[in-house]
Design a protein around this motif. Structure first.
Motif, PDB file in Angstrom:
ATOM      1  N   ARG A  25       0.948  -1.087  -0.020  1.00 13.15           N
ATOM      2  CA  ARG A  25       0.063   0.089   0.011  1.00 13.15           C
ATOM      3  C   ARG A  25       0.726   1.301   0.153  1.00 13.15           C
ATOM      4  NH1 ARG A  25      -4.119   1.630   4.886  1.00 13.15           N
ATOM      5  NH2 ARG A  25      -5.141   3.723   3.679  1.00 13.15           N
ATOM      6  N   GLU A  26       0.543   2.134  -0.735  1.00 19.61           N
ATOM      7  CA  GLU A  26       1.322   3.512  -0.983  1.00 19.61           C
ATOM      8  C   GLU A  26       0.435   4.478  -0.319  1.00 19.61           C
ATOM      9  OE1 GLU A  26       2.926   6.625  -4.298  1.00 19.61           O
ATOM     10  OE2 GLU A  26       2.439   4.564  -5.006  1.00 19.61           O
ATOM     11  N   LEU A  27       0.866   4.842   0.752  1.00 17.38           N
ATOM     12  CA  LEU A  27       0.197   5.861   1.592  1.00 17.38           C
ATOM     13  C   LEU A  27       0.578   7.368   0.901  1.00 17.38           C
ATOM     14  CD1 LEU A  27       1.290   4.534   5.119  1.00 17.38           C
ATOM     15  CD2 LEU A  27      -0.844   3.890   3.812  1.00 17.38           C
ATOM     16  N   SER A  28       1.558   7.565   0.683  1.00 20.24           N
ATOM     17  CA  SER A  28       1.858   8.804  -0.071  1.00 20.24           C
ATOM     18  C   SER A  28       3.453   8.459  -0.867  1.00 20.24           C
ATOM     19  CB  SER A  28       2.333   9.852   0.846  1.00 20.24           C
ATOM     20  OG  SER A  28       3.644   9.483   1.681  1.00 20.24           O
ATOM     21  N   PRO A  29       3.756   9.457  -1.694  1.00 22.68           N
ATOM     22  CA  PRO A  29       5.168   9.048  -2.596  1.00 22.68           C
ATOM     23  C   PRO A  29       6.096   8.720  -2.030  1.00 22.68           C
ATOM     24  CG  PRO A  29       3.794  10.910  -3.436  1.00 22.68           C
ATOM     25  CD  PRO A  29       3.319  10.715  -2.155  1.00 22.68           C
ATOM     26  N   VAL A  30       6.332   9.203  -0.504  1.00 19.56           N
ATOM     27  CA  VAL A  30       7.236   8.784   0.159  1.00 19.56           C
ATOM     28  C   VAL A  30       7.106   7.646   1.550  1.00 19.56           C
ATOM     29  CG1 VAL A  30       8.701  10.926  -0.337  1.00 19.56           C
ATOM     30  CG2 VAL A  30       7.009  10.978   1.438  1.00 19.56           C
ATOM     31  N   SER A  31       5.860   7.337   1.419  1.00 22.37           N
ATOM     32  CA  SER A  31       5.602   6.361   2.619  1.00 22.37           C
ATOM     33  C   SER A  31       4.864   5.244   2.276  1.00 22.37           C
ATOM     34  CB  SER A  31       4.681   7.077   3.736  1.00 22.37           C
ATOM     35  OG  SER A  31       4.420   6.518   4.691  1.00 22.37           O
ATOM     36  N   SER A  50       9.142   5.214   5.770  1.00 22.41           N
ATOM     37  CA  SER A  50       8.882   6.503   5.020  1.00 22.41           C
ATOM     38  C   SER A  50      10.274   6.893   4.912  1.00 22.41           C
ATOM     39  CB  SER A  50       8.291   7.473   6.257  1.00 22.41           C
ATOM     40  OG  SER A  50       7.027   6.879   6.534  1.00 22.41           O
ATOM     41  N   TRP A  51      10.246   7.650   3.724  1.00 23.16           N
ATOM     42  CA  TRP A  51      11.616   8.209   3.200  1.00 23.16           C
ATOM     43  C   TRP A  51      11.912   9.524   3.638  1.00 23.16           C
ATOM     44  CZ3 TRP A  51      10.566   6.784  -2.578  1.00 23.16           C
ATOM     45  CH2 TRP A  51      10.624   5.455  -2.774  1.00 23.16           C
ATOM     46  N   PRO A  52      13.035   9.732   4.285  1.00 21.17           N
ATOM     47  CA  PRO A  52      13.151  11.362   4.689  1.00 21.17           C
ATOM     48  C   PRO A  52      13.634  11.985   3.122  1.00 21.17           C
ATOM     49  CG  PRO A  52      14.947   9.959   5.483  1.00 21.17           C
ATOM     50  CD  PRO A  52      13.751   8.987   4.876  1.00 21.17           C
ATOM     51  N   GLU A  53      13.866  13.398   3.488  1.00 17.81           N
ATOM     52  CA  GLU A  53      14.292  14.104   2.219  1.00 17.81           C
ATOM     53  C   GLU A  53      15.673  13.478   1.493  1.00 17.81           C
ATOM     54  OE1 GLU A  53      14.301  18.347   2.152  1.00 17.81           O
ATOM     55  OE2 GLU A  53      12.194  18.480   3.325  1.00 17.81           O
ATOM     56  N   GLN A  57      20.509   8.236   0.998  1.00 18.83           N
ATOM     57  CA  GLN A  57      22.112   8.538   1.620  1.00 18.83           C
ATOM     58  C   GLN A  57      21.667   8.315   3.067  1.00 18.83           C
ATOM     59  OE1 GLN A  57      21.269   9.981  -1.224  1.00 18.83           O
ATOM     60  NE2 GLN A  57      22.777   9.129  -2.258  1.00 18.83           N
ATOM     61  N   THR A  58      20.309   8.490   3.796  1.00 11.76           N
ATOM     62  CA  THR A  58      20.003   8.391   5.067  1.00 11.76           C
ATOM     63  C   THR A  58      19.039   7.287   5.146  1.00 11.76           C
ATOM     64  OG1 THR A  58      18.194   9.963   5.122  1.00 11.76           O
ATOM     65  CG2 THR A  58      20.437  10.835   5.600  1.00 11.76           C
ATOM     66  N   ALA A  59      18.965   6.589   6.511  1.00 12.01           N
ATOM     67  CA  ALA A  59      18.151   5.760   6.724  1.00 12.01           C
ATOM     68  C   ALA A  59      16.815   5.920   6.324  1.00 12.01           C
ATOM     69  CB  ALA A  59      18.573   5.075   8.047  1.00 12.01           C
ATOM     70  N   PRO A  60      15.931   5.080   6.226  1.00 11.65           N
ATOM     71  CA  PRO A  60      14.351   5.463   5.784  1.00 11.65           C
ATOM     72  C   PRO A  60      14.003   5.103   7.578  1.00 11.65           C
ATOM     73  CG  PRO A  60      14.735   3.184   5.118  1.00 11.65           C
ATOM     74  CD  PRO A  60      16.072   3.681   5.525  1.00 11.65           C
ATOM     75  N   VAL A  61      12.675   5.576   7.857  1.00 11.62           N
ATOM     76  CA  VAL A  61      12.038   5.713   9.088  1.00 11.62           C
ATOM     77  C   VAL A  61      11.266   4.334   9.059  1.00 11.62           C
ATOM     78  CG1 VAL A  61      10.565   6.697  10.702  1.00 11.62           C
ATOM     79  CG2 VAL A  61      12.051   8.015   9.468  1.00 11.62           C
ATOM     80  N   ILE A  62      11.370   3.443   9.745  1.00 10.14           N
ATOM     81  CA  ILE A  62      10.605   2.080   9.764  1.00 10.14           C
ATOM     82  C   ILE A  62       9.618   1.937  11.083  1.00 10.14           C
ATOM     83  CG2 ILE A  62      10.582  -0.497   9.605  1.00 10.14           C
ATOM     84  CD1 ILE A  62      13.558  -0.141   8.311  1.00 10.14           C
ATOM     85  N   SER A  63       8.370   1.625  10.618  1.00 12.71           N
ATOM     86  CA  SER A  63       7.650   1.808  11.947  1.00 12.71           C
ATOM     87  C   SER A  63       6.591   0.474  11.729  1.00 12.71           C
ATOM     88  CB  SER A  63       6.772   2.989  11.825  1.00 12.71           C
ATOM     89  OG  SER A  63       5.605   2.892  12.603  1.00 12.71           O
ATOM     90  N   MET A  64       6.257  -0.026  13.091  1.00  6.93           N
ATOM     91  CA  MET A  64       5.424  -0.995  13.289  1.00  6.93           C
ATOM     92  C   MET A  64       4.293  -0.890  14.241  1.00  6.93           C
ATOM     93  SD  MET A  64       7.814  -4.489  13.264  1.00  6.93           S
ATOM     94  CE  MET A  64       6.129  -5.613  13.262  1.00  6.93           C
ATOM     95  N   ASP A  65       3.860   0.562  14.026  1.00  9.80           N
ATOM     96  CA  ASP A  65       2.933   1.189  15.052  1.00  9.80           C
ATOM     97  C   ASP A  65       1.498   1.058  14.561  1.00  9.80           C
ATOM     98  OD1 ASP A  65       4.822   1.701  16.879  1.00  9.80           O
ATOM     99  OD2 ASP A  65       5.255   3.826  16.067  1.00  9.80           O
ATOM    100  N   ALA A  90      23.361  -2.066   6.024  1.00  9.69           N
ATOM    101  CA  ALA A  90      23.942  -2.764   4.980  1.00  9.69           C
ATOM    102  C   ALA A  90      23.688  -2.185   3.740  1.00  9.69           C
ATOM    103  CB  ALA A  90      23.670  -4.113   5.188  1.00  9.69           C
ATOM    104  N   ASN A  91      22.647  -1.583   3.524  1.00 11.76           N
ATOM    105  CA  ASN A  91      22.304  -1.070   2.083  1.00 11.76           C
ATOM    106  C   ASN A  91      22.101   0.540   2.151  1.00 11.76           C
ATOM    107  OD1 ASN A  91      21.709  -3.484   0.673  1.00 11.76           O
ATOM    108  ND2 ASN A  91      20.042  -3.812   2.380  1.00 11.76           N
ATOM    109  N   LEU A  92      22.815   1.180   2.902  1.00 13.41           N
ATOM    110  CA  LEU A  92      22.857   2.526   2.904  1.00 13.41           C
ATOM    111  C   LEU A  92      23.407   3.144   1.840  1.00 13.41           C
ATOM    112  CD1 LEU A  92      21.675   4.496   4.904  1.00 13.41           C
ATOM    113  CD2 LEU A  92      23.990   4.724   6.115  1.00 13.41           C
ATOM    114  N   GLY A  93      22.891   4.197   1.225  1.00  9.98           N
ATOM    115  CA  GLY A  93      23.212   4.638  -0.132  1.00  9.98           C
ATOM    116  C   GLY A  93      22.770   4.064  -1.286  1.00  9.98           C
ATOM    117  N   THR A  94      21.843   3.016  -1.200  1.00  8.37           N
ATOM    118  CA  THR A  94      21.169   2.486  -2.323  1.00  8.37           C
ATOM    119  C   THR A  94      19.779   2.113  -2.163  1.00  8.37           C
ATOM    120  OG1 THR A  94      21.242   0.142  -1.453  1.00  8.37           O
ATOM    121  CG2 THR A  94      22.994   0.910  -2.871  1.00  8.37           C
ATOM    122  N   ALA A  95      18.794   1.965  -3.294  1.00  8.66           N
ATOM    123  CA  ALA A  95      17.312   1.912  -2.946  1.00  8.66           C
ATOM    124  C   ALA A  95      17.246   0.702  -2.040  1.00  8.66           C
ATOM    125  CB  ALA A  95      16.625   1.934  -4.454  1.00  8.66           C
ATOM    126  N   MET A  96      16.377   0.712  -1.094  1.00 10.66           N
ATOM    127  CA  MET A  96      16.220  -0.606  -0.191  1.00 10.66           C
ATOM    128  C   MET A  96      14.918  -0.845   0.182  1.00 10.66           C
ATOM    129  SD  MET A  96      17.923   1.061   3.163  1.00 10.66           S
ATOM    130  CE  MET A  96      18.990   2.089   2.715  1.00 10.66           C
TER     131      MET A  96
END
Length: 192
Positions: A25-31, A50-53, A57-65, A90-96
């Motif tokens: 499910r795509e909640l938004s273009p970045v979530s 969720s992807w930060p800006e 290059q930075t880690a995504p926000v992962i939630s199980m709430d 391990a995958n920082l810097g690439t699409a993960m």
């Protein structure tokens, strides 16, 4: 490539990969949310990424709430998040995002091996495990109450097995014939 270009490319790839997948499910273009396991499975869970800006290059926000995960103990949730964060590093810097969802699908049984199958309810940070104390809401049917005379009449009509005797609802043949006896003896000439 800029972070936004990487995000656009990954978004396009996710849409094409998970097109028609009811778990994605795509909640938004970045979530995004992905359900690991079937919806009726007591060991199924939902991951939200969720992807930060500055992603990837930075880690995504992962939630199980999500509400879907209310039956999972907080220790299991934290364990899953910790294992996913190792994968993120391990995958920082690439699409993960796809990698994280697939990693969670592949390791679902390992993640949920300590999750009890009983009902788990979390209310304001307290977790109780067990069966619900709510009694079934089915109303008991009332039996028909008979008086002594009604019971006696019923017992007189039935045999020792509680069954009515054969022919109990038959029409009294003699009474029937006595009413219509004259119609049998009428001359046939009347009907011709």
């Amino acid at each position: 490539m800029a972070a936004n270009e990487d995000q656009e490319m990954e978004l396009e790839a996710l849409r094409s990969i998970y097109e028609g997948d009811v778990c994605f499910r795509e909640l938004s273009p970045v979530s995004f949310q992905y359900r690991i396991g079937e919806s009726g499975d007591p060991k199924a869970f939902l991951i939200e990424v969720s992807w930060p800006e500055t992603y990837p290059q930075t880690a995504p926000v992962i939630s199980m709430d999500a509400f879907f995960n209310n039956t999972i103990s907080s220790a299991i949730k934290q364990s899953i998040l910790d294992k996913l964060m190792v994968e993120v590093e391990a995958n920082l810097g690439t699409a993960m995002t796809y990698t994280l969802f697939e990693y969670a699908k592949d390791n679902k049984e390992v993640f949920m091996e300590n999750q009890p199958v009983n009902t788990v309810t979390s209310v304001s940070n307290s977790i109780s495990i067990g069966t619900p104390d709510v009694p079934p809401s089915k109303k008991k049917e009332k039996k028909e109450q008979l008086s002594k005379t009604q019971k006696r009449k019923l017992a007189d009509k039935t045999d020792n097995k509680g069954e009515l005797p054969r022919g109990w609802n038959w029409v009294d043949v003699i009474k029937h014939v006595s009413i219509f006896k004259f119609s049998f003896f009428l001359p046939l000439e009347r009907f011709l």
